[in-house]
Design a protein around this motif. Sequence first.
Motif, short mmCIF file in Angstrom:
data_model
loop_
_atom_site.label_atom_id
_atom_site.label_comp_id
_atom_site.label_asym_id
_atom_site.label_seq_id
_atom_site.Cartn_x
_atom_site.Cartn_y
_atom_site.Cartn_z
N ASN A 35 0.82 -1.21 0.00
CA ASN A 35 0.00 0.00 0.00
C ASN A 35 0.86 1.27 0.00
OD1 ASN A 35 -2.57 -1.35 0.25
ND2 ASN A 35 -1.96 -1.86 2.34
N THR A 57 0.39 -4.26 -6.35
CA THR A 57 -0.59 -4.72 -7.33
C THR A 57 -1.28 -3.58 -8.08
OG1 THR A 57 -2.32 -4.87 -5.64
CG2 THR A 57 -1.04 -6.88 -6.12
N ASN A 58 -1.41 -2.42 -7.44
CA ASN A 58 -1.99 -1.27 -8.14
C ASN A 58 -1.35 0.01 -7.64
OD1 ASN A 58 -3.85 -0.10 -5.96
ND2 ASN A 58 -4.49 -2.24 -6.04
N THR A 60 -1.76 4.45 -8.16
CA THR A 60 -2.35 5.65 -8.77
C THR A 60 -1.33 6.77 -8.70
OG1 THR A 60 -4.60 5.00 -8.15
CG2 THR A 60 -4.22 7.33 -8.66
N LEU A 79 2.12 -5.95 -10.52
CA LEU A 79 1.40 -4.71 -10.79
C LEU A 79 0.42 -4.94 -11.95
CD1 LEU A 79 1.22 -1.66 -10.04
CD2 LEU A 79 2.87 -1.24 -11.88
N SER A 80 -0.87 -4.93 -11.63
CA SER A 80 -1.87 -5.23 -12.66
C SER A 80 -2.62 -3.99 -13.12
CB SER A 80 -2.87 -6.27 -12.14
OG SER A 80 -3.53 -5.79 -10.99
N SER A 81 -2.57 -2.93 -12.33
CA SER A 81 -3.32 -1.72 -12.67
C SER A 81 -2.52 -0.48 -12.29
CB SER A 81 -4.66 -1.73 -11.92
OG SER A 81 -5.36 -0.53 -12.09
N ILE A 82 -2.45 0.46 -13.23
CA ILE A 82 -1.79 1.74 -12.94
C ILE A 82 -2.54 2.85 -13.67
CG2 ILE A 82 -0.09 1.60 -14.82
CD1 ILE A 82 1.88 2.76 -12.51
N THR A 83 -2.68 3.97 -13.00
CA THR A 83 -3.35 5.12 -13.60
C THR A 83 -2.31 6.21 -13.86
OG1 THR A 83 -5.38 4.62 -12.40
CG2 THR A 83 -5.16 6.85 -13.29
N CYS A 99 6.72 -5.72 -16.18
CA CYS A 99 5.52 -5.67 -15.33
C CYS A 99 4.56 -6.72 -15.91
CB CYS A 99 4.90 -4.28 -15.32
SG CYS A 99 5.89 -3.05 -14.43
N LEU A 102 0.55 -6.55 -15.75
CA LEU A 102 -0.15 -5.37 -16.24
C LEU A 102 -1.00 -5.75 -17.45
CD1 LEU A 102 -0.20 -2.31 -15.50
CD2 LEU A 102 1.55 -1.98 -17.25
N ILE A 105 -3.48 -0.38 -20.00
CA ILE A 105 -3.01 0.92 -19.53
C ILE A 105 -3.52 1.99 -20.49
CG2 ILE A 105 -0.79 0.84 -20.78
CD1 ILE A 105 0.45 2.01 -18.16
#
Length: 195
Positions: A35, A57-58, A60, A79-83, A99, A102, A105
């Motif tokens: 986190n 894992t994510n 922002t 890391l499966s999600s990134i903004t 990654c 991922l 994206i």
Amino acid sequence: IATFRGCASLTSITIPNSVTNIGESAFEDCTNLVNITIGDSIVSIEAQAFSGCTSLTNFTIPDSVTSIERFAFYRCLNLSSITIPNRVTSIRDNAFRLCASLTNITLPESLTNIDDGAFFGCTSLKDITIPDSITSISIGVFADCTSLSSITIPDSVTSIGSVVFSGCTSLSSVTIGNGVISIGARAFSGCTSLT
């Protein structure tokens, strides 16, 4: 530099608004970091800042960030999600290399540079949209993205670098815009699903 590098027991951290820069290798190899809460004053994520954070894992990225430096998220295997916010203008070389989790994206319209190998080996990446703000695609940007099935290169792009899509074995559909005047060596080598 390397403020928390190798702190294997670190699981959570909050970076306050007073911090404007996440320095080089700041959290490199913090293998149990899950986190991260980042303040809205960060402008740059420096080289290798989160490299090897294998439990992440994510993520922002705050709206204040304008650049993601080289190897920033290298080997963030889960890391499966990134903004990526709309102020980012550059993603430097190998920023998201390997990654492997991922899946998709969204690249913002503010982006002008995607440097060499930025998404190399993102083997789960299925979908990516290249914005009209991009004029060139550098060497090996999407090489070995083995789940990538289709790509549309906008009219704004004038050059496609060498080995850009090399080893993209699931790539079956490619649309190249009217602006492209040069395609580098082996740009699509090993794309065995292209017919």
